[in-house]
Design a protein around this motif. Structure first.
Motif, PDB file in Angstrom:
ATOM      1  N   LEU A  65      20.318 -37.926  28.177  1.00 53.97           N
ATOM      2  CA  LEU A  65      19.586 -39.256  28.297  1.00 53.97           C
ATOM      3  C   LEU A  65      17.955 -39.105  28.774  1.00 53.97           C
ATOM      4  O   LEU A  65      17.885 -38.226  29.793  1.00 53.97           O
ATOM      5  CB  LEU A  65      20.063 -40.166  29.048  1.00 53.97           C
ATOM      6  N   ASP A  66      17.108 -39.375  28.208  1.00 55.22           N
ATOM      7  CA  ASP A  66      15.702 -39.210  28.669  1.00 55.22           C
ATOM      8  C   ASP A  66      15.192 -40.288  29.697  1.00 55.22           C
ATOM      9  O   ASP A  66      16.191 -41.147  29.896  1.00 55.22           O
ATOM     10  CB  ASP A  66      14.749 -39.246  27.597  1.00 55.22           C
ATOM     11  N   SER A  67      14.174 -40.274  30.200  1.00 53.64           N
ATOM     12  CA  SER A  67      13.661 -41.296  31.468  1.00 53.64           C
ATOM     13  C   SER A  67      13.877 -42.732  30.602  1.00 53.64           C
ATOM     14  O   SER A  67      13.734 -43.523  31.753  1.00 53.64           O
ATOM     15  CB  SER A  67      12.339 -40.852  31.774  1.00 53.64           C
ATOM     16  N   GLN A  68      13.939 -42.857  29.490  1.00 54.31           N
ATOM     17  CA  GLN A  68      13.878 -44.311  29.049  1.00 54.31           C
ATOM     18  C   GLN A  68      15.645 -44.727  28.602  1.00 54.31           C
ATOM     19  O   GLN A  68      15.572 -45.720  27.860  1.00 54.31           O
ATOM     20  CB  GLN A  68      13.143 -44.555  27.911  1.00 54.31           C
ATOM     21  N   SER A  69      16.368 -43.726  28.938  1.00 54.72           N
ATOM     22  CA  SER A  69      17.594 -44.176  28.778  1.00 54.72           C
ATOM     23  C   SER A  69      18.164 -43.830  27.350  1.00 54.72           C
ATOM     24  O   SER A  69      18.977 -44.604  26.866  1.00 54.72           O
ATOM     25  CB  SER A  69      18.242 -45.169  29.376  1.00 54.72           C
ATOM     26  N   LYS A  70      17.255 -43.343  26.508  1.00 56.68           N
ATOM     27  CA  LYS A  70      17.632 -42.952  24.923  1.00 56.68           C
ATOM     28  C   LYS A  70      18.294 -41.705  24.967  1.00 56.68           C
ATOM     29  O   LYS A  70      18.050 -40.747  25.572  1.00 56.68           O
ATOM     30  CB  LYS A  70      16.150 -43.128  24.284  1.00 56.68           C
ATOM     31  N   THR A  71      19.180 -41.578  24.065  1.00 52.56           N
ATOM     32  CA  THR A  71      20.057 -40.269  23.602  1.00 52.56           C
ATOM     33  C   THR A  71      19.184 -39.374  22.793  1.00 52.56           C
ATOM     34  O   THR A  71      18.538 -39.847  22.062  1.00 52.56           O
ATOM     35  CB  THR A  71      21.484 -40.729  23.054  1.00 52.56           C
ATOM     36  N   GLN A  72      18.989 -38.074  23.308  1.00 55.35           N
ATOM     37  CA  GLN A  72      18.317 -37.016  22.800  1.00 55.35           C
ATOM     38  C   GLN A  72      19.463 -35.875  22.614  1.00 55.35           C
ATOM     39  O   GLN A  72      20.089 -35.828  23.263  1.00 55.35           O
ATOM     40  CB  GLN A  72      17.125 -36.766  23.616  1.00 55.35           C
ATOM     41  N   VAL A  73      19.228 -35.139  21.297  1.00 52.97           N
ATOM     42  CA  VAL A  73      19.678 -34.180  21.043  1.00 52.97           C
ATOM     43  C   VAL A  73      18.923 -32.806  21.019  1.00 52.97           C
ATOM     44  O   VAL A  73      18.084 -32.852  20.176  1.00 52.97           O
ATOM     45  CB  VAL A  73      20.857 -34.325  19.942  1.00 52.97           C
ATOM     46  N   LEU A  74      19.343 -31.691  21.715  1.00 52.19           N
ATOM     47  CA  LEU A  74      18.467 -30.631  21.650  1.00 52.19           C
ATOM     48  C   LEU A  74      19.162 -29.308  21.157  1.00 52.19           C
ATOM     49  O   LEU A  74      20.148 -28.976  21.834  1.00 52.19           O
ATOM     50  CB  LEU A  74      17.825 -30.349  22.917  1.00 52.19           C
ATOM     51  N   ASP A  75      18.947 -28.711  20.013  1.00 53.10           N
ATOM     52  CA  ASP A  75      19.585 -27.365  19.579  1.00 53.10           C
ATOM     53  C   ASP A  75      18.777 -26.262  20.196  1.00 53.10           C
ATOM     54  O   ASP A  75      17.655 -26.387  20.218  1.00 53.10           O
ATOM     55  CB  ASP A  75      19.629 -27.472  18.085  1.00 53.10           C
ATOM     56  N   TYR A  76      19.426 -25.282  20.690  1.00 51.36           N
ATOM     57  CA  TYR A  76      18.853 -24.049  21.393  1.00 51.36           C
ATOM     58  C   TYR A  76      19.667 -22.874  21.219  1.00 51.36           C
ATOM     59  O   TYR A  76      20.849 -22.918  20.576  1.00 51.36           O
ATOM     60  CB  TYR A  76      18.422 -24.421  22.962  1.00 51.36           C
ATOM     61  N   SER A  77      19.186 -21.809  21.465  1.00 50.01           N
ATOM     62  CA  SER A  77      19.907 -20.426  21.532  1.00 50.01           C
ATOM     63  C   SER A  77      20.131 -19.965  22.705  1.00 50.01           C
ATOM     64  O   SER A  77      19.406 -20.113  23.783  1.00 50.01           O
ATOM     65  CB  SER A  77      19.107 -19.454  20.775  1.00 50.01           C
ATOM     66  N   LYS A  78      21.538 -19.391  23.098  1.00 50.07           N
ATOM     67  CA  LYS A  78      21.518 -18.751  24.529  1.00 50.07           C
ATOM     68  C   LYS A  78      22.703 -17.775  24.266  1.00 50.07           C
ATOM     69  O   LYS A  78      23.358 -17.633  23.320  1.00 50.07           O
ATOM     70  CB  LYS A  78      22.070 -19.910  25.374  1.00 50.07           C
ATOM     71  N   PHE A  79      22.836 -16.945  25.315  1.00 48.91           N
ATOM     72  CA  PHE A  79      23.986 -15.966  25.373  1.00 48.91           C
ATOM     73  C   PHE A  79      25.220 -16.884  25.704  1.00 48.91           C
ATOM     74  O   PHE A  79      25.504 -17.588  26.385  1.00 48.91           O
ATOM     75  CB  PHE A  79      23.810 -15.051  26.503  1.00 48.91           C
ATOM     76  N   ALA A  80      26.249 -16.332  24.895  1.00 49.35           N
ATOM     77  CA  ALA A  80      27.638 -17.001  24.953  1.00 49.35           C
ATOM     78  C   ALA A  80      28.146 -16.865  26.328  1.00 49.35           C
ATOM     79  O   ALA A  80      27.804 -16.150  27.151  1.00 49.35           O
ATOM     80  CB  ALA A  80      28.525 -16.198  24.119  1.00 49.35           C
ATOM     81  N   ASP A  81      29.031 -18.016  26.824  1.00 44.82           N
ATOM     82  CA  ASP A  81      29.614 -17.806  28.021  1.00 44.82           C
ATOM     83  C   ASP A  81      30.263 -16.837  28.114  1.00 44.82           C
ATOM     84  O   ASP A  81      30.776 -16.312  29.449  1.00 44.82           O
ATOM     85  CB  ASP A  81      30.576 -19.288  28.290  1.00 44.82           C
ATOM     86  N   HIS A  82      30.869 -15.921  27.494  1.00 46.07           N
ATOM     87  CA  HIS A  82      31.938 -14.707  27.366  1.00 46.07           C
ATOM     88  C   HIS A  82      30.887 -13.673  27.986  1.00 46.07           C
ATOM     89  O   HIS A  82      31.670 -12.868  28.633  1.00 46.07           O
ATOM     90  CB  HIS A  82      32.282 -14.372  26.167  1.00 46.07           C
ATOM     91  N   CYS A  83      29.711 -13.801  27.995  1.00 46.35           N
ATOM     92  CA  CYS A  83      28.795 -12.877  28.560  1.00 46.35           C
ATOM     93  C   CYS A  83      28.878 -12.722  30.000  1.00 46.35           C
ATOM     94  O   CYS A  83      28.472 -11.647  30.332  1.00 46.35           O
ATOM     95  CB  CYS A  83      27.439 -12.976  28.255  1.00 46.35           C
ATOM     96  N   ASN A  84      29.165 -13.737  30.482  1.00 47.58           N
ATOM     97  CA  ASN A  84      29.123 -13.973  32.175  1.00 47.58           C
ATOM     98  C   ASN A  84      30.014 -12.876  32.672  1.00 47.58           C
ATOM     99  O   ASN A  84      29.972 -12.459  33.999  1.00 47.58           O
ATOM    100  CB  ASN A  84      29.500 -15.151  32.518  1.00 47.58           C
ATOM    101  N   SER A  85      31.223 -12.617  32.021  1.00 48.88           N
ATOM    102  CA  SER A  85      32.281 -11.890  32.598  1.00 48.88           C
ATOM    103  C   SER A  85      31.882 -10.163  32.166  1.00 48.88           C
ATOM    104  O   SER A  85      32.981  -9.372  32.514  1.00 48.88           O
ATOM    105  CB  SER A  85      33.567 -12.211  32.094  1.00 48.88           C
ATOM    106  N   GLU A  86      31.210 -10.040  31.359  1.00 46.50           N
ATOM    107  CA  GLU A  86      30.893  -8.614  30.927  1.00 46.50           C
ATOM    108  C   GLU A  86      29.758  -8.031  31.791  1.00 46.50           C
ATOM    109  O   GLU A  86      28.830  -8.634  32.102  1.00 46.50           O
ATOM    110  CB  GLU A  86      30.634  -8.642  29.462  1.00 46.50           C
TER     111      GLU A  86
END
Length: 87
Positions: A65-86
């Motif tokens: 939710l942004d500062s005006q309480s409107k729903t926003q969706v953002l796509d992005y790239s990241k390292f998988a959560d599985h990387c945390n244990s390796e």
């Protein structure tokens, strides 16, 4: 009121809340994050990522939710959560 009716009412209310957030996300066109994108995040609604059994870069989605309480969706790239244990 008997307990079955109370349980049914609670279940119905919970299902409605879940479907409302899913419908709100479906109505919003996702934006793709790029370096320097201004983020106006008041509250994070959900974080999801593509399922992968190994460590690596995956697609992820932030619903917020942004500062005006409107729903926003953002796509992005990241390292998988599985990387945390390796290492």
């Amino acid at each position: 009121m008997n307990t079955k009716a109370v349980y049914a009412a609670c279940l119905f209310a919970a299902l409605n809340i879940c479907t409302l957030s899913a419908r709100a996300e479906a109505d919003v066109a996702p934006k793709t994050y790029t370096y320097g994108t201004h983020l106006d995040i008041r509250k994070v609604v959900s974080l999801t990522e593509d399922a992968t059994p190994s460590c690596g870069v995956v697609n992820a989605r932030l619903t917020y939710l942004d500062s005006q309480s409107k729903t926003q969706v953002l796509d992005y790239s990241k390292f998988a959560d599985h990387c945390n244990s390796e290492n």
